[in-house]
Motif scaffolding. Structure first.
Motif, PDB file in Angstrom:
ATOM      1  N   VAL A  98       0.780  -1.144   0.529  1.00 19.52           N
ATOM      2  CA  VAL A  98      -0.065   0.092  -0.151  1.00 19.52           C
ATOM      3  C   VAL A  98       1.087   1.611  -0.095  1.00 19.52           C
ATOM      4  O   VAL A  98       1.855   1.349   0.840  1.00 19.52           O
ATOM      5  CB  VAL A  98      -1.027  -0.072   1.332  1.00 19.52           C
ATOM      6  CG1 VAL A  98      -1.864   1.356   1.043  1.00 19.52           C
ATOM      7  CG2 VAL A  98      -1.606  -1.538   1.308  1.00 19.52           C
ATOM      8  N   PRO A  99       0.719   1.848  -0.662  1.00 22.00           N
ATOM      9  CA  PRO A  99       1.308   3.575  -0.594  1.00 22.00           C
ATOM     10  C   PRO A  99       0.980   4.703   0.196  1.00 22.00           C
ATOM     11  O   PRO A  99       0.688   5.160  -0.282  1.00 22.00           O
ATOM     12  CB  PRO A  99       1.375   3.978  -2.043  1.00 22.00           C
ATOM     13  CG  PRO A  99       0.118   3.579  -2.388  1.00 22.00           C
ATOM     14  CD  PRO A  99      -0.613   2.021  -2.367  1.00 22.00           C
ATOM     15  N   SER A 100       1.120   3.670   1.617  1.00 23.10           N
ATOM     16  CA  SER A 100       0.951   5.059   2.200  1.00 23.10           C
ATOM     17  C   SER A 100       1.895   5.145   4.141  1.00 23.10           C
ATOM     18  O   SER A 100       2.224   3.388   3.745  1.00 23.10           O
ATOM     19  CB  SER A 100      -0.144   4.933   3.050  1.00 23.10           C
ATOM     20  OG  SER A 100       0.009   4.995   4.474  1.00 23.10           O
ATOM     21  N   LEU A 101       3.117   5.557   3.980  1.00 23.87           N
ATOM     22  CA  LEU A 101       4.031   5.177   4.759  1.00 23.87           C
ATOM     23  C   LEU A 101       3.790   4.895   6.454  1.00 23.87           C
ATOM     24  O   LEU A 101       4.480   3.826   6.380  1.00 23.87           O
ATOM     25  CB  LEU A 101       5.078   6.601   5.129  1.00 23.87           C
ATOM     26  CG  LEU A 101       5.867   6.785   5.868  1.00 23.87           C
ATOM     27  CD1 LEU A 101       7.082   5.577   5.195  1.00 23.87           C
ATOM     28  CD2 LEU A 101       5.959   8.175   6.183  1.00 23.87           C
ATOM     29  N   PRO A 102       2.406   5.359   6.578  1.00 23.51           N
ATOM     30  CA  PRO A 102       1.495   4.419   7.944  1.00 23.51           C
ATOM     31  C   PRO A 102       2.004   2.784   7.646  1.00 23.51           C
ATOM     32  O   PRO A 102       2.221   2.346   8.530  1.00 23.51           O
ATOM     33  CB  PRO A 102       0.887   4.937   8.408  1.00 23.51           C
ATOM     34  CG  PRO A 102       1.247   6.612   8.447  1.00 23.51           C
ATOM     35  CD  PRO A 102       1.578   6.221   6.870  1.00 23.51           C
ATOM     36  N   LEU A 103       0.846   2.083   6.380  1.00 24.70           N
ATOM     37  CA  LEU A 103       1.253   0.729   6.643  1.00 24.70           C
ATOM     38  C   LEU A 103       2.641   0.052   6.084  1.00 24.70           C
ATOM     39  O   LEU A 103       2.406  -1.124   6.566  1.00 24.70           O
ATOM     40  CB  LEU A 103      -0.378   0.882   5.133  1.00 24.70           C
ATOM     41  CG  LEU A 103      -1.664   1.356   5.875  1.00 24.70           C
ATOM     42  CD1 LEU A 103      -2.723   1.295   4.624  1.00 24.70           C
ATOM     43  CD2 LEU A 103      -1.722   0.476   6.982  1.00 24.70           C
TER      44      LEU A 103
END
Length: 431
Positions: free
Chosen positions: A327-332
């Motif tokens: 997923v292109p999300s830093l937290p994920l």
């Protein structure tokens, strides 16, 4: 009538056995949690693990900077990691043989000192070829530590405490890997990758000195033979064991995942949509602290689920982390790295401790074969993971990791099937 009833004296024949009280079993003098020397031993090997992983992976978080400095692609720069782990994989078996003859503590000390000395030369490498060569020598020197440490623990620690003791050593590996990458990330951002690697060398010097001063002298070591025939027989015996072969393969596959992910993650985070600076990328490796916890908790996990149950759990956790990191999300992505790290270190601690328990002789060779497989997996993961990233992006690296996890699950399932088959055979009465 008996002599007692007539008052006659009783004379014992010389052949008559004289009853004796049973000889008490000798006390187990091996180390145990809470006992004398255990904390010193644990801390000494913890520091050895810190130094080993800090040196072994000192260039991993710096690969983008090394690529820019020498003008090479990610695949070429990744050889600074693969050469070190490959050198360790090639030399771990010969170094384990030396530890059988000259002692675990002696070999571990010499290996660490040589690796530290080479580490102080690494910042001055004039070319990518020279850097790769120095890293290969450094990895070969470090080969004396992993197998010797596991054999030392198997000999000096009581069996019930072995998984926990090895978990603490593996936890030292995770702290070394984490601190090395975090330190190099921030130092490199200010002063460049060469200064950063030099700082790691100085940290390793302190760990090496403290290790030698703290580690208790072995009390249960028995010198073995350096004769090639004896060593070859031990290796053949270990490789003929289906259980040991499965454990070796599991260690290699877990490390393939880990090596690939952490070799490539720096490149991914420097690109869009993240575009993080080097210092922040280095701090990402703080997730190694999760590995410290999962490795040191491996003993409790095995106690609850059994060895194979713990390996299934570790593999599932690693696979979940790989999928989440897409997923292109830093937290994920960070959460994915947490799960990958937790699963890897738990699986490694379980598999490596099982090798120490399974081997009844030639423990140094048994653990050396595990370490060799483990670091071959690291070299393969670093190289194949980088190539997959170059051709298919992060999804390519994740695909390589998922294939390796599927291999772990399949091999563990074969072990489960073999155990059930053996149990059914034992349950059938002989005719």
């Amino acid at each position: 009538m008996s002599p007692a009833s007539t008052g006659a004296s009783v004379t014992l024949d010389a052949r008559t056995p004289v009853p004796t009280s049973p000889t008490p079993a000798p006390a187990d003098s091996r180390l145990t949690p809470g006992g004398p020397g255990y904390r010193r031993m644990s801390f000494a090997l913890f520091l050895a693990g810190v130094a080993t992983f800090a040196l072994l992976y000192s260039t991993q978080a710096l690969l983008p900077l090394i690529s820019d400095d020498y003008g090479v692609a990610a695949g070429e720069a990744s050889w600074t990691v693969a050469a070190a782990t490959g050198g360790l994989a090639l030399f771990v078996l010969p170094m384990s043989a030396l530890s059988e003859r000259f002692g675990r503590r002696t070999v571990m000390t010499a290996s660490l000192m040589v690796a530290v000395a080479v580490g102080l030369l690494v910042p001055f490498a004039p070319s990518i070829g020279a850097l790769v060569a120095l890293r290969a020598v450094q990895g070969a020197a470090l080969a004396g530590l992993p197998a010797s440490a596991t054999a030392y623990l198997a000999e000096e620690v009581r069996p019930k405490a072995l998984v926990t003791a090895i978990g603490l050593f593996v936890a030292g590996n995770s702290v070394g890997g984490m601190s090395g990458r975090v330190i190099t990330g921030w130092v490199a951002q200010e002063w460049g990758w060469r200064i950063a690697v030099g700082v790691i060398g100085l940290v390793a010097v302190g760990c090496a000195v403290a290790f030698r001063l703290l580690l208790p002298a072995p009390k249960h070591f028995e010198a073995g033979s350096l004769r090639p025939r004896v060593l070859a027989r031990a290796v053949r015996d270990h490789l003929s064991s289906p259980l040991l072969r499965r454990l070796y393969a599991i260690g290699a596959l877990f490390m393939t995942v880990f090596g690939g992910v952490y070799t490539v993650i720096g490149y991914r985070l420097t690109e869009a949509p993240f575009s993080l600076p080097q210092g922040i990328i280095g701090s990402i490796f703080l997730v190694y602290l999760v590995g410290t916890v999962s490795a040191s908790s491996a003993g409790r996990l095995v106690g609850r689920l059994g060895r194979r149950g713990a390996l299934y759990t570790a593999g599932g956790t690693t696979a979940a982390g790989l999928l989440l990191s897409l997923v292109p999300s830093l937290p994920l992505v960070l959460l994915g790295l947490v799960l990958i790290t937790a699963g890897f270190f738990a699986g490694h601690a379980v598999a490596s401790s099982a090798v120490g328990k399974t081997a009844t002789h030639g423990r140094a060779q048994a653990t050396a074969l595990y370490q060799s497989s483990y670091y071959i997996g690291s070299s393969a993961g670093s190289t194949v993971g980088a190539l997959a990233f170059h051709s298919g992006g992060w999804a390519g690296t994740v695909g390589v990791g998922l294939l390796a996890v599927m291999g772990v699950v399949a091999i563990t399932a074969l072990g489960t099937l073999a155990a059930r088959t053996a149990a059914r055979r034992e349950a059938v009465p002989a005719h």
